[in-house]
Scaffold this motif. Structure first.
Motif, PDB file in Angstrom:
ATOM      1  N   PRO A  67       0.819  -1.215   0.000  1.00 17.95           N
ATOM      2  CA  PRO A  67       0.000   0.000   0.000  1.00 17.95           C
ATOM      3  C   PRO A  67       0.856   1.271   0.000  1.00 17.95           C
ATOM      4  O   PRO A  67       1.882   1.335   0.682  1.00 17.95           O
ATOM      5  N   GLU A  68       0.439   2.238  -0.769  1.00 14.05           N
ATOM      6  CA  GLU A  68       1.143   3.517  -0.812  1.00 14.05           C
ATOM      7  C   GLU A  68       0.953   4.284   0.493  1.00 14.05           C
ATOM      8  O   GLU A  68       1.855   4.967   0.958  1.00 14.05           O
ATOM      9  N   PHE A  69      -0.236   4.155   1.091  1.00 14.25           N
ATOM     10  CA  PHE A  69      -0.529   4.823   2.356  1.00 14.25           C
ATOM     11  C   PHE A  69      -0.755   3.771   3.437  1.00 14.25           C
ATOM     12  O   PHE A  69      -1.526   2.835   3.240  1.00 14.25           O
ATOM     13  N   ILE A  70      -0.093   3.943   4.566  1.00 10.62           N
ATOM     14  CA  ILE A  70      -0.228   3.043   5.708  1.00 10.62           C
ATOM     15  C   ILE A  70      -0.792   3.839   6.870  1.00 10.62           C
ATOM     16  O   ILE A  70      -0.315   4.930   7.176  1.00 10.62           O
ATOM     17  N   PHE A  71      -1.816   3.285   7.493  1.00 11.12           N
ATOM     18  CA  PHE A  71      -2.424   3.922   8.656  1.00 11.12           C
ATOM     19  C   PHE A  71      -2.153   3.067   9.890  1.00 11.12           C
ATOM     20  O   PHE A  71      -2.375   1.856   9.870  1.00 11.12           O
ATOM     21  N   VAL A  72      -1.692   3.710  10.953  1.00 13.37           N
ATOM     22  CA  VAL A  72      -1.489   3.047  12.232  1.00 13.37           C
ATOM     23  C   VAL A  72      -2.679   3.391  13.104  1.00 13.37           C
ATOM     24  O   VAL A  72      -2.915   4.546  13.412  1.00 13.37           O
ATOM     25  N   ASP A  73      -3.446   2.391  13.467  1.00 10.55           N
ATOM     26  CA  ASP A  73      -4.600   2.595  14.340  1.00 10.55           C
ATOM     27  C   ASP A  73      -4.291   1.940  15.678  1.00 10.55           C
ATOM     28  O   ASP A  73      -4.435   0.726  15.843  1.00 10.55           O
ATOM     29  N   GLN A  74      -3.849   2.763  16.642  1.00 12.40           N
ATOM     30  CA  GLN A  74      -3.458   2.238  17.945  1.00 12.40           C
ATOM     31  C   GLN A  74      -4.661   1.731  18.728  1.00 12.40           C
ATOM     32  O   GLN A  74      -4.534   0.796  19.519  1.00 12.40           O
ATOM     33  N   SER A  75      -5.835   2.311  18.517  1.00 14.76           N
ATOM     34  CA  SER A  75      -7.021   1.867  19.253  1.00 14.76           C
ATOM     35  C   SER A  75      -7.436   0.449  18.843  1.00 14.76           C
ATOM     36  O   SER A  75      -7.968  -0.301  19.650  1.00 14.76           O
ATOM     37  N   LYS A  76      -7.176   0.066  17.588  1.00 11.16           N
ATOM     38  CA  LYS A  76      -7.477  -1.287  17.112  1.00 11.16           C
ATOM     39  C   LYS A  76      -6.239  -2.179  17.090  1.00 11.16           C
ATOM     40  O   LYS A  76      -6.322  -3.350  16.739  1.00 11.16           O
ATOM     41  N   ASN A  77      -5.097  -1.589  17.423  1.00 12.13           N
ATOM     42  CA  ASN A  77      -3.829  -2.314  17.451  1.00 12.13           C
ATOM     43  C   ASN A  77      -3.514  -2.955  16.094  1.00 12.13           C
ATOM     44  O   ASN A  77      -3.185  -4.136  16.009  1.00 12.13           O
ATOM     45  N   GLU A  78      -3.622  -2.130  15.023  1.00 15.81           N
ATOM     46  CA  GLU A  78      -3.375  -2.661  13.690  1.00 15.81           C
ATOM     47  C   GLU A  78      -2.811  -1.602  12.742  1.00 15.81           C
ATOM     48  O   GLU A  78      -2.971  -0.411  12.950  1.00 15.81           O
ATOM     49  N   LEU A  79      -2.152  -2.111  11.706  1.00  9.91           N
ATOM     50  CA  LEU A  79      -1.769  -1.306  10.543  1.00  9.91           C
ATOM     51  C   LEU A  79      -2.761  -1.657   9.452  1.00  9.91           C
ATOM     52  O   LEU A  79      -3.209  -2.790   9.355  1.00  9.91           O
ATOM     53  N   ARG A  80      -3.073  -0.686   8.591  1.00 12.93           N
ATOM     54  CA  ARG A  80      -3.926  -0.997   7.452  1.00 12.93           C
ATOM     55  C   ARG A  80      -3.577  -0.081   6.282  1.00 12.93           C
ATOM     56  O   ARG A  80      -3.063   1.015   6.448  1.00 12.93           O
ATOM     57  N   GLY A  81      -3.884  -0.582   5.128  1.00 19.14           N
ATOM     58  CA  GLY A  81      -3.664   0.170   3.905  1.00 19.14           C
ATOM     59  C   GLY A  81      -4.389  -0.511   2.765  1.00 19.14           C
ATOM     60  O   GLY A  81      -4.823  -1.656   2.879  1.00 19.14           O
TER      61      GLY A  81
END
Length: 107
Positions: free
Chosen positions: A24-38
């Protein structure tokens, strides 16, 4: 992700855009869900569970592993600059870019 570099046990090395590696070109760190996503260019949403994380004054480190691969993400806290590494038993990838932090605890 702005640039990704690849290196393998056969000493092959090259650098390209994330699209070539299906990252993925953009990576999101979601600490509340304890995950990376893109989202990959194909439109497929990718999520990775954060198994370990540590926050420091200047940077945050996130790590995970699945199916024989391990990854580590180091993010500079003020601006979101990041370095991502992914390894398996034969090769490694290093990516450089900027990350958006979500769900970060405010002190």
């Amino acid at each position: 992700m702005q640039r990704v570099m690849y290196c393998d046990a056969e000493q092959e090395y090259f650098s390209s855009s994330p699209a070539l590696f299906d990252i993925p070109e953009f990576i999101f760190v979601d600490q509340s869900k304890n995950e990376l996503r893109g989202t990959r260019l194909t439109g497929k949403l990718v999520t990775k569970e954060i198994k370990h994380s540590e926050q420091f004054t200047e940077n945050s480190i996130y790590q995970g592993q699945k199916a024989g691969k391990a990854w580590s993400l180091n993010i500079e806290n003020n601006y979101g600059r990041l370095v991502l590494t992914v390894i398996d038993k034969y090769s490694s990838y290093s990516g450089f870019g900027i990350c958006k932090l979500q769900g970060q605890n405010k002190k």
